[in-house]
Design an enzyme around this catalytic site. Structure first.
Site, PDB file in Angstrom:
ATOM      1  N   ARG A   1    -103.333 -79.779  18.900  1.00  0.00           N
ATOM      2  CA  ARG A   1    -103.334 -78.293  18.819  1.00  0.00           C
ATOM      3  C   ARG A   1    -103.152 -77.803  20.411  1.00  0.00           C
ATOM      4  O   ARG A   1    -103.943 -77.893  21.195  1.00  0.00           O
ATOM      5  CB  ARG A   1    -104.893 -77.535  18.064  1.00  0.00           C
ATOM      6  CG  ARG A   1    -104.880 -76.066  18.641  1.00  0.00           C
ATOM      7  CD  ARG A   1    -105.875 -75.558  17.705  1.00  0.00           C
ATOM      8  NE  ARG A   1    -105.127 -75.070  16.159  1.00  0.00           N
ATOM      9  CZ  ARG A   1    -106.038 -74.487  15.498  1.00  0.00           C
ATOM     10  NH1 ARG A   1    -107.061 -73.773  16.004  1.00  0.00           N
ATOM     11  NH2 ARG A   1    -105.584 -74.333  14.106  1.00  0.00           N
TER      12      ARG A   1
ATOM     13  N   HIS B   1     -97.389 -73.043  13.116  1.00  0.00           N
ATOM     14  CA  HIS B   1     -98.634 -73.660  12.242  1.00  0.00           C
ATOM     15  C   HIS B   1     -98.183 -74.304  11.036  1.00  0.00           C
ATOM     16  O   HIS B   1     -98.491 -73.755   9.953  1.00  0.00           O
ATOM     17  CB  HIS B   1     -99.530 -72.591  12.250  1.00  0.00           C
ATOM     18  CG  HIS B   1    -100.920 -72.973  12.097  1.00  0.00           C
ATOM     19  ND1 HIS B   1    -101.595 -74.298  12.106  1.00  0.00           N
ATOM     20  CD2 HIS B   1    -102.033 -72.388  11.965  1.00  0.00           C
ATOM     21  CE1 HIS B   1    -102.529 -74.519  11.883  1.00  0.00           C
ATOM     22  NE2 HIS B   1    -103.015 -73.234  11.812  1.00  0.00           N
TER      23      HIS B   1
ATOM     24  N   GLN C   1    -100.625 -75.043   8.211  1.00  0.00           N
ATOM     25  CA  GLN C   1    -101.074 -73.926   7.652  1.00  0.00           C
ATOM     26  C   GLN C   1     -99.909 -73.421   6.739  1.00  0.00           C
ATOM     27  O   GLN C   1    -100.293 -73.118   5.602  1.00  0.00           O
ATOM     28  CB  GLN C   1    -101.187 -72.705   8.592  1.00  0.00           C
ATOM     29  CG  GLN C   1    -101.974 -71.349   8.135  1.00  0.00           C
ATOM     30  CD  GLN C   1    -103.073 -71.577   7.558  1.00  0.00           C
ATOM     31  OE1 GLN C   1    -104.123 -71.810   8.319  1.00  0.00           O
ATOM     32  NE2 GLN C   1    -103.463 -71.269   6.285  1.00  0.00           N
TER      33      GLN C   1
ATOM     34  N   ASP D   1    -102.358 -62.060   9.572  1.00  0.00           N
ATOM     35  CA  ASP D   1    -102.720 -62.721  10.540  1.00  0.00           C
ATOM     36  C   ASP D   1    -103.833 -61.993  11.837  1.00  0.00           C
ATOM     37  O   ASP D   1    -103.117 -60.754  11.972  1.00  0.00           O
ATOM     38  CB  ASP D   1    -101.992 -63.913  11.066  1.00  0.00           C
ATOM     39  CG  ASP D   1    -102.501 -64.821  12.009  1.00  0.00           C
ATOM     40  OD1 ASP D   1    -103.633 -65.044  12.155  1.00  0.00           O
ATOM     41  OD2 ASP D   1    -101.844 -65.326  12.993  1.00  0.00           O
TER      42      ASP D   1
ATOM     43  N   CYS E   1    -104.802 -66.565   7.145  1.00  0.00           N
ATOM     44  CA  CYS E   1    -104.951 -67.974   7.324  1.00  0.00           C
ATOM     45  C   CYS E   1    -106.178 -68.331   8.115  1.00  0.00           C
ATOM     46  O   CYS E   1    -107.087 -69.373   8.111  1.00  0.00           O
ATOM     47  CB  CYS E   1    -103.940 -68.365   8.653  1.00  0.00           C
ATOM     48  SG  CYS E   1    -104.012 -67.367   9.974  1.00  0.00           S
TER      49      CYS E   1
ATOM     50  N   ARG F   1    -106.433 -76.315   2.918  1.00  0.00           N
ATOM     51  CA  ARG F   1    -106.230 -77.191   4.247  1.00  0.00           C
ATOM     52  C   ARG F   1    -106.576 -78.407   4.028  1.00  0.00           C
ATOM     53  O   ARG F   1    -105.697 -79.475   4.596  1.00  0.00           O
ATOM     54  CB  ARG F   1    -106.877 -76.455   5.432  1.00  0.00           C
ATOM     55  CG  ARG F   1    -106.499 -74.971   5.739  1.00  0.00           C
ATOM     56  CD  ARG F   1    -104.916 -75.201   6.424  1.00  0.00           C
ATOM     57  NE  ARG F   1    -104.842 -75.833   7.515  1.00  0.00           N
ATOM     58  CZ  ARG F   1    -105.046 -75.443   8.685  1.00  0.00           C
ATOM     59  NH1 ARG F   1    -105.507 -74.323   9.142  1.00  0.00           N
ATOM     60  NH2 ARG F   1    -104.678 -76.439   9.814  1.00  0.00           N
TER      61      ARG F   1
END
Ligand code: CP
Ligand code: NVA
Length: 311
Positions: free
Chosen positions: A108, A135, A138, A230, A271, A299
């Protein structure tokens, strides 16, 4: 059709074939069922995943760590500033060296190019755990969650409302690979990256998906099966927070907007982490329409599928 994904990187959903995306979704479904029934296969016994983090994380870190543990393997948390990477060792050298110890890498970070460079240098699979651009873990989880909740993907209208960046990009990619109708609705100046949009449009030709951009909120949400938002201030954009709040305020997901879909069963997705009172009201995120906790749980299952397939 079963396709082998062993050794493959996951840098962008766009890089995966339609069959590979289907395989990840199918494997997620199977692993979730097995997890729920207490059956734990350990296909990654003896394997180690290194997880490089240059940004904070709750879900990505914990779900990857638990995922590899449940699959029989082991995870190493590597804070970028605790590595020599933080003192200038190149991403290429880091990838070549870590490949001598590890069986897989998750990263990340800020720059998407760093993930591309790490994947090019590493001889083990590299998984993108979020960059400023994408992402993908996700996005795959979200597509799986839509399928789980609505029982189909083709033609499902998912409207992303808010800032057109990493999460919106991966939703466009995921929707394009699975035949969804994805509308990304942003204020002017906050629209998605044109290259990501063009890539998703090309993928959509193969699946019959529709990928659209708009600034018109009321028109966008009409008939939506899913409303997604988001944060307005992504990690690394803290200095732009006040400006983002000003620009994005009219795009808040609230009860009035949920009603404006004209559909009784519209679900709400996010998310997380959510900035309650900014991009979404408490009333919506805590409502029966909200599936954010199942989405967060997924996830874990999606990442187990990705790890099991590539490692
Ligand atoms: N959704 C997500 O990636 O959450 P974290 O930032 O907590 O990992
Ligand atoms: N767009 C957000 C997503 C967090 C999971 C960010 O980049 O901070």
């Amino acid at each position: 059709m079963v396709v082998s994904m062993k050794g493959k990187d996951l840098v962008a959903i766009h890089d995966l074939s339609v069959e590979e995306v289907r395989q990840i979704l199918k494997t997620t479904e199977i692993l979730k069922l097995r997890c729920r029934s207490g059956e734990r296969d350990q296909p990654l016994a003896g394997k180690t995943l290194g997880m490089i983090f240059s940004k904070p994380s709750t879900r990505t870190r914990v779900s990857f760590e638990v995922a590899i543990y449940q699959l029989g393997g082991y995870a190493l948390y590597l804070g970028a500033n605790d590595l020599q990477l933080g003192r200038g060792e190149t991403i290429g050298d880091t990838g070549r060296v870590l490949s001598r110890y590890l069986d897989g890498l998750m990263i990340r970070t800020f720059s998407h190019q760093d993930v591309i460079d790490l994947a090019a240098a590493a001889s083990v699979p590299v998984i993108n755990g979020l960059t400023d651009l994408l992402h993908p873990c996700q996005g795959l989880t979200d597509v799986y969650t839509v399928y789980e909740k609505l029982g189909r993907l083709e033609g499902v209208k998912l409207v992303y409302v808010g800032d057109g960046n990493n999460v919106a990009h991966s939703l466009m990619n995921g929707g394009a690979k699975t035949g969804m109708h994805v509308v990304v609705c942003t204020p002017p100046g906050n629209q998605p990256d044109p290259k990501v949009f063009e890539g998703a449009k090309r993928d959509a030709l193969e699946t019959g998906a529709r990928i659209e951009l708009t600034h018109d909120l009321r028109e966008a949400v009409s008939g939506a099966d899913v409303i997604y938002t988001d944060t307005w201030t992504s990690m690394g954009q803290e200095a732009q927070r006040e400006q983002k709040i000003k620009e994005l305020a009219p795009y808040q997901v609230n009860q009035a907007l949920m009603k404006a879909t004209g559909k009784p069963g519209t679900i709400f997705m996010h998310c997380l982490p959510a900035h309650r009172g900014e991009e979404v009201t408490d009333e919506v995120i805590d409502s029966r329409a909200s599936v954010v906790l199942d989405q967060a749980e997924n996830r874990l299952h999606t990442q187990k599928a990705i790890l099991a397939l590539v490692m």
